[in-house]
Design an enzyme around this catalytic site. Structure first.
Site, PDB file in Angstrom:
ATOM      1  N   ASN A  41       0.825  -1.216   0.000  1.00  0.00           N
ATOM      2  CA  ASN A  41       0.000   0.000   0.000  1.00  0.00           C
ATOM      3  C   ASN A  41       0.857   1.264   0.000  1.00  0.00           C
ATOM      4  OD1 ASN A  41      -2.362  -1.321  -0.281  1.00  0.00           O
ATOM      5  ND2 ASN A  41      -3.059  -1.100   1.824  1.00  0.00           N
TER       6      ASN A  41
ATOM      7  N   CYS B 220      -7.720   2.478   3.291  1.00  0.00           N
ATOM      8  CA  CYS B 220      -6.440   1.766   3.445  1.00  0.00           C
ATOM      9  C   CYS B 220      -5.202   2.622   3.188  1.00  0.00           C
ATOM     10  CB  CYS B 220      -6.412   0.556   2.522  1.00  0.00           C
ATOM     11  SG  CYS B 220      -7.621  -0.672   2.965  1.00  0.00           S
TER      12      CYS B 220
ATOM     13  N   PHE C 168      -1.649   2.450 -12.019  1.00  0.00           N
ATOM     14  CA  PHE C 168      -1.667   3.264 -10.802  1.00  0.00           C
ATOM     15  C   PHE C 168      -0.873   4.555 -10.955  1.00  0.00           C
ATOM     16  CE2 PHE C 168      -3.315   2.684  -6.484  1.00  0.00           C
ATOM     17  CZ  PHE C 168      -4.337   1.796  -6.794  1.00  0.00           C
ATOM     18  N   LEU C 169      -0.919   5.087 -12.171  1.00  0.00           N
ATOM     19  CA  LEU C 169      -0.241   6.363 -12.421  1.00  0.00           C
ATOM     20  C   LEU C 169      -1.237   7.366 -12.995  1.00  0.00           C
ATOM     21  CD1 LEU C 169       3.202   5.093 -13.820  1.00  0.00           C
ATOM     22  CD2 LEU C 169       2.795   6.239 -11.633  1.00  0.00           C
TER      23      LEU C 169
HETATM   24  C1  UDX Z   1      -6.310  -0.267  -1.736  1.00  0.00           C
HETATM   25  C2  UDX Z   1      -5.312  -1.241  -2.367  1.00  0.00           C
HETATM   26  O1  UDX Z   1      -5.280  -1.026  -3.777  1.00  0.00           O
HETATM   27  C3  UDX Z   1      -5.718  -2.670  -2.055  1.00  0.00           C
HETATM   28  O2  UDX Z   1      -4.760  -3.565  -2.578  1.00  0.00           O
HETATM   29  C4  UDX Z   1      -5.825  -2.848  -0.536  1.00  0.00           C
HETATM   30  O3  UDX Z   1      -6.299  -4.139  -0.226  1.00  0.00           O
HETATM   31  C5  UDX Z   1      -6.768  -1.820   0.064  1.00  0.00           C
HETATM   32  O4  UDX Z   1      -6.361  -0.490  -0.330  1.00  0.00           O
HETATM   33  P1  UDX Z   1      -8.789   0.568  -2.265  1.00  0.00           P
HETATM   34  O5  UDX Z   1      -8.698   1.360  -1.005  1.00  0.00           O
HETATM   35  O6  UDX Z   1     -10.032  -0.194  -2.570  1.00  0.00           O
HETATM   36  O7  UDX Z   1      -7.589  -0.498  -2.342  1.00  0.00           O
HETATM   37  O8  UDX Z   1      -8.589   1.600  -3.465  1.00  0.00           O
HETATM   38  P2  UDX Z   1      -7.574   1.782  -4.677  1.00  0.00           P
HETATM   39  O9  UDX Z   1      -8.186   1.285  -5.907  1.00  0.00           O
HETATM   40  O10 UDX Z   1      -6.216   1.326  -4.336  1.00  0.00           O
HETATM   41  O11 UDX Z   1      -7.565   3.377  -4.773  1.00  0.00           O
HETATM   42  C6  UDX Z   1      -7.115   4.167  -3.669  1.00  0.00           C
HETATM   43  C7  UDX Z   1      -7.191   5.635  -4.004  1.00  0.00           C
HETATM   44  O12 UDX Z   1      -6.181   6.006  -4.925  1.00  0.00           O
HETATM   45  C8  UDX Z   1      -8.523   6.090  -4.619  1.00  0.00           C
HETATM   46  O13 UDX Z   1      -8.902   7.313  -4.031  1.00  0.00           O
HETATM   47  C9  UDX Z   1      -8.188   6.269  -6.093  1.00  0.00           C
HETATM   48  O14 UDX Z   1      -8.997   7.234  -6.721  1.00  0.00           O
HETATM   49  C10 UDX Z   1      -6.735   6.741  -6.006  1.00  0.00           C
HETATM   50  N1  UDX Z   1      -5.936   6.464  -7.209  1.00  0.00           N
HETATM   51  C11 UDX Z   1      -5.752   5.181  -7.616  1.00  0.00           C
HETATM   52  C12 UDX Z   1      -5.336   7.514  -7.903  1.00  0.00           C
HETATM   53  O15 UDX Z   1      -5.488   8.677  -7.528  1.00  0.00           O
HETATM   54  N2  UDX Z   1      -4.588   7.218  -9.011  1.00  0.00           N
HETATM   55  C13 UDX Z   1      -4.383   5.951  -9.446  1.00  0.00           C
HETATM   56  O16 UDX Z   1      -3.676   5.780 -10.452  1.00  0.00           O
HETATM   57  C14 UDX Z   1      -4.993   4.901  -8.732  1.00  0.00           C
END
Ligand code: UDX
Length: 431
Positions: free
Chosen positions: A215, A267, A256-257
């Site tokens: 994370n 989380c 994730f970018l």
């Molecule tokens: C996260 C982890 O991905 C997961 O593996 C863990 O079990 C729990 O925490 P989650 O909280 O469901 O999952 O959300 P995630 O999809 O990771 O997104 C987290 C945040 O990052 C969101 O607010 C999303 O909008 C943001 N995000 C994600 C970005 O701003 N840019 C990205 O490229 C990806």
């Protein structure tokens, strides 16, 4: 097998449904009476695509999943998964009350159990917690010895809200942190039934750390690209084009970018803050991770700054905020960027209209007075001086909704070229 899942939040419910769908008999334990009742009526207590119908089938038709409040009802469970929360929303701090309570209750169950039982910790806990807090509690209340009379393993969960069912059916890896070999073997057998993905067996601390490091890395990627995006914007460069180029490098990839309003949810922000605190307590300043949080703290507020720049003062301006959930396909508003944006808009003297397809009920419980909740996106957009898009729900992606409006996009929700044609003004948070 007879399995018990303690805690019926996201992780607990998705785990329960996955195991019950695979032919096991699952008993969910939760102290929340209304949650237990909803589950037994086949009603999902939280919004997660696909979970509702699976729960309905498993409780009502197959009868392989039930929910209870009393730990006495899991005496026959061969494996007990612990999925309770470890964070207090009210104090904004790590809180072991739930996990200690669960461990003591499970300890009493172990005391009565006539044979070997396995306890699996799925809750996210800072490295060392299972060894230092959970096992001693289990041993104290069972008067039995871990590794001899019962087994313990750590099995972190990596599911993402919004696509949790899909992930639980085909996870990318299973991490097993084992206290003893029998515990690891038992859990590995169970995991192999569910999926053929790689299984990594390690010790408990390492398994706990794998979850935090994962994370922390994901959060770092987001703050990294947001910082690059902020720079790109000043240089007249589109950060999304930059990511396409960077992503061709197999060492980097393009996942994730997505630059934008920053990360929220239950989380990423919490796990990172816990890791920074743990480091500090050990006498190490985790400077990189602190910076990741700092970049994220400012990122959502950039939407307000841009709106101010374009509209001059926000005093008496009507601002529509689209999206309250921390990301699409969930009703979860925990640490959502919208919760930073809205108070700031109010502080600047704006009138705020909001809309979210599923998170309105959750948001109403925590948003300050004075926010106007709208029935649809267009209801929020109409008569507004500016629109801030904070969550990229599909229904916000239609550019024609914003005809003639000033729009600040926090998530690259709209196609910038099309948006520029229909909106009076369009700007991205970092493009
Ligand atoms: C996260 C982890 O991905 C997961 O593996 C863990 O079990 C729990 O925490 P989650 O909280 O469901 O999952 O959300 P995630 O999809 O990771 O997104 C987290 C945040 O990052 C969101 O607010 C999303 O909008 C943001 N995000 C994600 C970005 O701003 N840019 C990205 O490229 C990806």
């Amino acid at each position: 097998m007879n399995l018990a899942i303690v805690g019926s939040g996201y992780v607990g419910l998705v785990t329960s449904v996955g195991l019950a769908a695979n032919g096991h008999h699952v008993t969910c334990v939760d102290r929340d009476h209304s949650r237990v009742s909803l589950i037994n009526h086949g009603i999902c207590p939280l919004y997660e695509p696909g979970l509702d119908s699976l729960l309905q089938t498993l409780t009502k038709e197959k009868r392989s999943l039930i929910a209870v409040e009393d730990y006495n009802e899991i005496t026959d469970s061969e494996v007990i998964f612990v999925c309770v929360g470890t964070f207090s929303e009210s104090t904004n701090k790590t809180d072991f009350t739930n996990i200690i309570d669960a461990a003591s209750q499970i300890g009493r169950v172990l005391q009565r159990a006539p044979d070997y039982r396995l306890v699996v910790i799925k809750s996210t806990v800072i490295p060392g917690t299972t060894e230092e807090i959970i096992i001693p509690t289990l041993e104290k209340y069972s008067s039995k010895k871990a590794g001899r009379e019962f087994g313990v393993a750590v099995n972190p969960e990596f599911l993402q809200e919004g696509s949790a069912i899909q992930y639980s059916q085909s996870p990318d890896r299973v991490i097993i942190g084992e206290h003893d070999q029998k515990a690891g073997d038992t859990l590995e057998r169970l995991c192999h039934e569910l999926s053929s993905c790689p299984v990594l067996r390690t010790n408990m601390r390492t398994a706990e750390m794998i979850k935090y490091a994962t994370n922390a890395f994901l959060a770092t990627k987001i703050s990294f690209i947001n910082e690059i995006g902020n720079l790109c914007k000043n240089l007249g460069i589109d950060v999304y084009e930059v990511v396409k180029g960077m992503g061709c490098d197999p060492r980097i990839g393009d996942k994730f970018l997505n630059a934008g309003a920053g990360f929220g949810g239950s989380c990423l922000p919490k796990d990172l803050a816990e890791l920074v605190l743990k480091a500090h307590q050990m006498g190490y300043e985790a400077q990189l991770l602190r910076s990741v949080l700092k970049v994220n703290d400012n990122q959502a507020l950039r939407l307000v700054e841009i709106a101010k720049k374009r509209l001059g003062s926000l005093e008496h301006r009507v601002i529509a905020v689209l999206g309250l959930a921390f990301k699409p396909n969930t009703d979860d508003v925990r640490a959502a960027p919208a919760l930073k944006v809205i108070p700031q808009l109010l502080e600047e003297g704006a009138s705020v209209k909001v809309y979210d397809p599923v998170a309105m009920r959750q948001a109403k419980m925590i948003l300050p007075d004075g926010v106007k909740f709208c029935a649809s996106a267009s209801d929020a957009i109409n008569d507004s001086d500016g629109v801030l898009i904070v969550t990229e729900w599909d229904e916000f992606k239609d550019e024609s909704l914003y005809r003639g409006k000033l729009v600040i996009d926090g998530r690259r929700t709209l196609n910038p070229e099309k948006a520029r044609q229909v909106c009076r003004y369009y700007e991205g948070v970092c493009w």
